[in-house]
Design a protein around this motif. Structure first.
Motif, PDB file in Angstrom:
ATOM      1  N   GLN A  29       1.016  -1.679   0.063  1.00  0.00           N
ATOM      2  CA  GLN A  29       0.066  -0.393  -0.151  1.00  0.00           C
ATOM      3  C   GLN A  29       1.280   1.055   0.316  1.00  0.00           C
ATOM      4  OE1 GLN A  29      -3.115   0.065  -0.386  1.00  0.00           O
ATOM      5  NE2 GLN A  29      -3.083  -2.102  -0.943  1.00  0.00           N
ATOM      6  N   GLN A  30       2.510   1.452   0.740  1.00  0.00           N
ATOM      7  CA  GLN A  30       2.610   1.980   0.906  1.00  0.00           C
ATOM      8  C   GLN A  30       3.507   2.367  -0.340  1.00  0.00           C
ATOM      9  OE1 GLN A  30       5.344   3.111   4.239  1.00  0.00           O
ATOM     10  NE2 GLN A  30       4.272   1.135   5.198  1.00  0.00           N
ATOM     11  N   LEU A  31       3.946   1.476  -1.640  1.00  0.00           N
ATOM     12  CA  LEU A  31       4.447   1.458  -2.928  1.00  0.00           C
ATOM     13  C   LEU A  31       3.321   2.375  -3.639  1.00  0.00           C
ATOM     14  CD1 LEU A  31       6.102  -1.193  -2.565  1.00  0.00           C
ATOM     15  CD2 LEU A  31       7.004   0.012  -3.321  1.00  0.00           C
ATOM     16  N   ARG A  32       1.971   1.518  -2.966  1.00  0.00           N
ATOM     17  CA  ARG A  32       1.090   2.083  -4.640  1.00  0.00           C
ATOM     18  C   ARG A  32       1.007   3.638  -4.169  1.00  0.00           C
ATOM     19  NH1 ARG A  32      -3.887   0.316  -6.704  1.00  0.00           N
ATOM     20  NH2 ARG A  32      -5.284   1.031  -7.159  1.00  0.00           N
ATOM     21  N   SER A  33       0.652   4.411  -3.490  1.00  0.00           N
ATOM     22  CA  SER A  33       0.669   5.381  -2.674  1.00  0.00           C
ATOM     23  C   SER A  33       1.985   6.336  -3.095  1.00  0.00           C
ATOM     24  CB  SER A  33       1.278   5.772  -1.538  1.00  0.00           C
ATOM     25  OG  SER A  33      -0.264   5.450  -0.429  1.00  0.00           O
ATOM     26  N   ARG A  34       2.524   6.196  -3.267  1.00  0.00           N
ATOM     27  CA  ARG A  34       3.742   6.190  -3.558  1.00  0.00           C
ATOM     28  C   ARG A  34       3.744   6.592  -5.103  1.00  0.00           C
ATOM     29  NH1 ARG A  34       8.114   4.748  -0.894  1.00  0.00           N
ATOM     30  NH2 ARG A  34       8.761   3.429  -1.831  1.00  0.00           N
ATOM     31  N   ARG A  35       3.317   5.397  -5.815  1.00  0.00           N
ATOM     32  CA  ARG A  35       3.798   5.473  -7.263  1.00  0.00           C
ATOM     33  C   ARG A  35       2.836   6.352  -7.959  1.00  0.00           C
ATOM     34  NH1 ARG A  35       0.645   2.176 -10.839  1.00  0.00           N
ATOM     35  NH2 ARG A  35      -0.537   1.358  -9.249  1.00  0.00           N
ATOM     36  N   PHE A  36       1.557   6.392  -7.405  1.00  0.00           N
ATOM     37  CA  PHE A  36       1.019   7.568  -7.377  1.00  0.00           C
ATOM     38  C   PHE A  36       1.323   9.142  -7.234  1.00  0.00           C
ATOM     39  CE2 PHE A  36      -2.409   4.118  -7.371  1.00  0.00           C
ATOM     40  CZ  PHE A  36      -3.065   3.991  -8.181  1.00  0.00           C
ATOM     41  N   GLU A  37       1.121   9.069  -6.031  1.00  0.00           N
ATOM     42  CA  GLU A  37       2.151  10.499  -5.835  1.00  0.00           C
ATOM     43  C   GLU A  37       3.637  11.209  -6.902  1.00  0.00           C
ATOM     44  OE1 GLU A  37       3.843  10.072  -2.430  1.00  0.00           O
ATOM     45  OE2 GLU A  37       2.364   9.869  -0.881  1.00  0.00           O
ATOM     46  N   GLN A  38       3.586   9.827  -7.502  1.00  0.00           N
ATOM     47  CA  GLN A  38       5.309  10.183  -8.599  1.00  0.00           C
ATOM     48  C   GLN A  38       4.592  10.399 -10.172  1.00  0.00           C
ATOM     49  OE1 GLN A  38       7.420   7.046  -7.442  1.00  0.00           O
ATOM     50  NE2 GLN A  38       8.947   8.437  -5.863  1.00  0.00           N
ATOM     51  N   GLY A  39       3.219  10.481 -10.058  1.00  0.00           N
ATOM     52  CA  GLY A  39       2.971  10.374 -12.246  1.00  0.00           C
ATOM     53  C   GLY A  39       1.777   9.586 -12.673  1.00  0.00           C
ATOM     54  N   ALA A  40       2.320   8.218 -11.373  1.00  0.00           N
ATOM     55  CA  ALA A  40       0.767   6.937 -12.139  1.00  0.00           C
ATOM     56  C   ALA A  40      -0.454   7.361 -12.266  1.00  0.00           C
ATOM     57  CB  ALA A  40       0.783   5.495 -11.739  1.00  0.00           C
ATOM     58  N   ILE A  41      -1.171   7.653 -13.371  1.00  0.00           N
ATOM     59  CA  ILE A  41      -2.549   7.644 -13.759  1.00  0.00           C
ATOM     60  C   ILE A  41      -3.766   7.032 -12.507  1.00  0.00           C
ATOM     61  CG2 ILE A  41      -4.248   8.554 -15.245  1.00  0.00           C
ATOM     62  CD1 ILE A  41      -2.164   8.810 -16.660  1.00  0.00           C
TER      63      ILE A  41
ATOM     64  N   ASN B 174      12.906   2.587 -26.199  1.00  0.00           N
ATOM     65  CA  ASN B 174      12.432   2.464 -24.510  1.00  0.00           C
ATOM     66  C   ASN B 174      11.933   3.772 -24.212  1.00  0.00           C
ATOM     67  OD1 ASN B 174      11.789   2.414 -22.308  1.00  0.00           O
ATOM     68  ND2 ASN B 174      14.069   2.569 -21.519  1.00  0.00           N
ATOM     69  N   ILE B 175      10.547   4.697 -24.495  1.00  0.00           N
ATOM     70  CA  ILE B 175      10.000   6.297 -24.097  1.00  0.00           C
ATOM     71  C   ILE B 175       9.637   5.966 -22.719  1.00  0.00           C
ATOM     72  CG2 ILE B 175      10.132   6.240 -26.854  1.00  0.00           C
ATOM     73  CD1 ILE B 175       6.706   5.810 -25.896  1.00  0.00           C
ATOM     74  N   GLY B 176       9.653   4.907 -21.969  1.00  0.00           N
ATOM     75  CA  GLY B 176       8.979   4.825 -20.712  1.00  0.00           C
ATOM     76  C   GLY B 176       7.746   4.293 -21.139  1.00  0.00           C
ATOM     77  N   HIS B 177       6.658   4.088 -19.398  1.00  0.00           N
ATOM     78  CA  HIS B 177       5.344   3.985 -19.545  1.00  0.00           C
ATOM     79  C   HIS B 177       4.929   5.020 -18.950  1.00  0.00           C
ATOM     80  CE1 HIS B 177       1.642   1.579 -18.151  1.00  0.00           C
ATOM     81  NE2 HIS B 177       1.989   0.467 -18.915  1.00  0.00           N
ATOM     82  N   TYR B 178       3.884   5.847 -20.025  1.00  0.00           N
ATOM     83  CA  TYR B 178       3.204   7.011 -19.319  1.00  0.00           C
ATOM     84  C   TYR B 178       2.143   6.868 -17.971  1.00  0.00           C
ATOM     85  CZ  TYR B 178       0.890  11.381 -19.339  1.00  0.00           C
ATOM     86  OH  TYR B 178      -0.186  12.492 -18.948  1.00  0.00           O
ATOM     87  N   GLY B 179       1.490   5.936 -18.632  1.00  0.00           N
ATOM     88  CA  GLY B 179       0.231   5.724 -17.077  1.00  0.00           C
ATOM     89  C   GLY B 179       0.598   5.208 -15.764  1.00  0.00           C
ATOM     90  N   LEU B 180       1.459   4.019 -15.372  1.00  0.00           N
ATOM     91  CA  LEU B 180       2.328   3.746 -15.050  1.00  0.00           C
ATOM     92  C   LEU B 180       3.505   5.279 -14.051  1.00  0.00           C
ATOM     93  CD1 LEU B 180       3.117   0.394 -15.575  1.00  0.00           C
ATOM     94  CD2 LEU B 180       1.436   1.244 -14.603  1.00  0.00           C
ATOM     95  N   GLY B 181       3.739   5.931 -14.767  1.00  0.00           N
ATOM     96  CA  GLY B 181       4.642   6.876 -14.629  1.00  0.00           C
ATOM     97  C   GLY B 181       6.447   6.699 -14.457  1.00  0.00           C
ATOM     98  N   PHE B 182       6.646   5.619 -14.913  1.00  0.00           N
ATOM     99  CA  PHE B 182       8.124   4.786 -14.900  1.00  0.00           C
ATOM    100  C   PHE B 182       8.644   5.357 -15.576  1.00  0.00           C
ATOM    101  CE2 PHE B 182       6.703   0.877 -12.005  1.00  0.00           C
ATOM    102  CZ  PHE B 182       5.923   1.900 -11.087  1.00  0.00           C
ATOM    103  N   GLY B 183      10.132   5.138 -16.101  1.00  0.00           N
ATOM    104  CA  GLY B 183      11.036   5.137 -16.945  1.00  0.00           C
ATOM    105  C   GLY B 183      11.458   4.145 -17.624  1.00  0.00           C
ATOM    106  N   ASN B 184      11.163   3.615 -16.869  1.00  0.00           N
ATOM    107  CA  ASN B 184      12.022   2.223 -17.426  1.00  0.00           C
ATOM    108  C   ASN B 184      10.535   1.470 -17.020  1.00  0.00           C
ATOM    109  OD1 ASN B 184      14.755   2.797 -18.480  1.00  0.00           O
ATOM    110  ND2 ASN B 184      15.138   3.499 -16.277  1.00  0.00           N
TER     111      ASN B 184
END
Length: 687
Positions: free
Chosen positions: A351-363, A494-504
């Protein structure tokens, strides 16, 4: 920082000359055959596809990868014309249809238009009789005026409409129903147990507490989670993935077949696996109380779920227990149950990983998974809407962590100063035109978007999704928002994953059901073992896997639509509340609120109300005189008018509409009478 978006559809500079090429130049592309029989070869980098007249198609069929040679001066009406000189890869090798049989010859009359009749030698019928619905595998593709020929691989049961329909959907989308004999021979020769020599080469996790968490009906357990305390507040969490690449080796018939399929296909009542069941459900499945080979990403995680270190490599594990999602969710909600301490700790970290992921740009798009309850004859008798609960999120977040970390690891590898080719999973930023339409539509409900950067767009989406929750416009804005997004694909670019907010990002965690994961395992293993694995065909393989993924999704949608029609045909003439789920110039689609079954209200059924015109900015049909709107997201009351299993189509009319519903029922219900007669068992009402 997100990498610059590239327009893959824009022709490259070097292609300018080739668009004006004289006759004789050769291109490679995918052929798209229209209903008229005319072919069009789609070539990467060309603005316009290449026209191929039916007589110049040779034996190429729709979806084949071909080599095409430009004819004459090269252009006709602004488009180059050519002739197919070679078929490089077949999109389909199996076809369904009816057997036409006489004393001298036999033919398959294909179900799908645009496919020629297929000649069948009399000794290849495998017991099929005249008029049977059959599956044929092509053995020779003909050409030069000769028809393709093949052999019968299956006779479909006419009395079991569902089984025939599901198999037909799979074959229609290019997925063979059985594995070739040479593949099964290789599988039977694989070792049943883990050898001591192989165990000695791997990091041993058999004494570490490990569990699997999967759906209640799962048989292929391709991921397991381990956890142990290292010191106060610091834990080691292992994400262990079935080591399919140990068993499926390059150059084997097994590998060739896995690549050809590229994915497992999940239909309403069955799974068509990418790998034979002996591998997917036995050898590689991480079943409890058995030593199993794995490929693992092992993390050291401290306070606030901070990832400190990661080790990646091959392991041997021993699962202590097999949990279902429902069992873990009960433990999350009650705080009690078997191994509750470990599971609650894993859930807290996730749950902490999930919260941080949305804070960092995941949709944060929410989604509902709708499944039919089936009886013993696979007849739908009810609908279940699955929620994404914390037990699902526990696994989801840990799998995302592993996929992201492996991709980051691969992105740093250099061979002679160069990045290695790697099958990334990428997701582009939203299409500008689609985004423009969507933001204008959302503004009408009071939701403003900052489109100044990809990051601000993601923040705006999340703010809207939070504010819209529980409001009348939630469904329409969520659905339109998803449609605004690009499609995720596999590529070495490799252009990253926009929806997840990941560069790789890559797919590492499901090699039993996805071939790109097998490719990832092989590349990482080769690097760890200091071997060279330079795959010059990797981008081509990525495109193939993306195409197969799309076909699997098409098959899943078609099967689900069949089940919707099968379920709703018992309700001909009855009324339901619905939500407009899509709009076009010829009518609008309505999804019923209770069963999520989608049907079409045709514009002809609205003519007595007004003359309606489609507005793409309003996502609506608008009456010319009354200005009445049928807009996506509106609630309506509909009546089920017709249900065609053959067409996989539901027709709805507005309840109390422009002509008596009973008359429409009498007219349209006649088309379903034949389909109902052959059905097994009594039709049950929804509870």
């Amino acid at each position: 920082m997100r990498k610059q978006k590239k327009d893959r559809n824009k022709p490259k500079a070097k292609d300018k000359k080739s668009r004006e090429a004289p006759g004789g130049k050769t291109y490679t592309g995918i052929v798209d055959i229209a209903r008229s029989g005319m072919g069009f070869v789609v070539v990467d980098g060309l603005e316009k596809d290449i026209r191929v007249h039916p007589g110049r198609l040779r034996s190429a069929l729709d979806g084949d990868e071909v080599r095409v040679k430009i004819q004459g001066g090269g252009k006709s009406s602004g488009r180059m014309e050519g002739e197919i000189t070679e078929v490089l890869r077949r999109s389909k090798t199996d076809f369904t249809g009816k057997l036409e049989l006489s004393k001298e010859f036999a033919f398959l009359l294909p179900d799908k238009e645009g496919i020629p009749d297929i000649y069948l030698p009399l000794d290849s019928l495998n017991g099929a009789r005249h008029g049977d619905q059959i599956v044929v595998h092509i053995t020779h593709w003909g050409g030069q005026g000769r028809r393709p020929s093949g052999t019968v691989t299956a006779v479909l049961d006419k009395t079991n409409l569902n089984d025939t329909a599901m198999k037909g959907i799979l074959v229609e989308n290019g997925f063979p129903l059985s594995f070739p004999t040479e593949v099964m021979k290789e599988v039977l020769a694989l070792p049943e147990t883990v050898s001591k020599a192989e165990t000695a080469r791997r990091k041993d996790f058999r004494e570490v507490f490990t569990v699997t968490i999967d759906p209640v009906d799962a048989k292929d357990f391709d991921d397991a989670i381990s956890i142990r305390s290292l010191r106060r507040g610091v834990y080691e969490i292992g994400i262990h993935i079935a080591d399919v690449s140990h068993y499926v080796l390059p150059g084997t018939a097994l590998d060739e077949e896995a690549y050809k399929r590229a994915t497992s296909v999940y239909l309403a009542d069955r799974v068509l696996p990418m790998l034979p069941e002996k591998i997917s459900n036995e050898l590689c499945s991480l079943r409890p109380h058995e030593d199993k080979l794995a490929f693992s990403a092992v993390f050291e995680i401290g306070a606030k779920a901070a990832v400190r270190n990661c080790w990646i490599g091959r392991t041997v594990i021993h699962s202590n227990h097999r949990f279902t999602y429902e069992e873990v969710q009960d433990i999350v909600e009650t705080g009690k149950g078997l191994h509750s301490k470990e599971l609650l700790l894993l859930n807290d970290i996730s749950q902490q990983l999930r919260s941080r992921r949305f804070e960092q740009g995941a949709i944060n798009f929410s989604s509902q998974e709708v499944r039919f309850q089936l009886d013993e004859d696979a007849v739908p008798v009810g609908v279940v809407i699955k929620e994404n609960k914390e037990a699902h999120q526990l696994i989801e977040e840990l799998m995302l962590l592993a996929n992201k970390t492996v991709a980051e690891y691969a992105a740093k590898i250099r061979v002679q100063g160069q990045e290695i080719p790697f099958p990334y999973r990428v997701h582009d930023v939203p299409d500008e035109e689609k985004l423009k339409l969507f933001t204008a539509f959302a503004a009408k409900f009071g939701y403003k978007f900052d489109v100044s950067s990809p990051q601000s767009i993601a923040r705006s989406f999340n703010e809207m999704l939070e504010k819209v929750r529980g409001r009348a416009e939630q469904h329409v804005l969520e659905q339109l928002g998803i449609r605004t997004m690009s499609k995720a694909v596999y590529t070495t670019e490799n252009i990253g994953h926009y929806g997840l907010g990941f560069g790789n990002y890559c797919h590492f965690t499901s090699p039993i059901r996805r071939y790109p994961d097998v490719l990832v395992h092989r590349i990482i293993a080769a690097h760890l073992e200091k071997q060279e694995l330079a795959d010059r065909q990797l981008e081509k393989k990525c495109r193939h896997c993306s195409e197969r993924e799309r076909k699997a999704m098409d098959a899943e949608r078609a099967a689900n639509k069949y089940k919707q029609v099968e379920y709703m045909q018992q309700f001909i003439g009855e009324e339901f509340d619905g939500v407009i789920s899509g709009v076009a110039h010829f009518g609008f689609w309505v999804e019923t609120v209770d069963s999520k079954c989608e049907g079409m209200v045709g514009i002809a059924d609205l003519q007595e109300l007004d003359d309606f015109v489609y507005s793409d900015t309003e996502y609506a049909l608008i009456g010319s005189r009354t200005h009445k709107r049928f807009r996506m997201g509106d609630t309506v009351r509909i009546q089920v008018a017709a249900a065609s299993l053959e067409k996989r189509q539901l027709d709805y009319v507005l309840a109390g509409g422009t002509e008596p519903a009973a008359n429409k029922k009498e007219i349209r219900n006649a088309s379903t009478d034949k389909e109902k007669k052959g059905r097994k068992g009594k039709r049950r009402k929804a509870s």
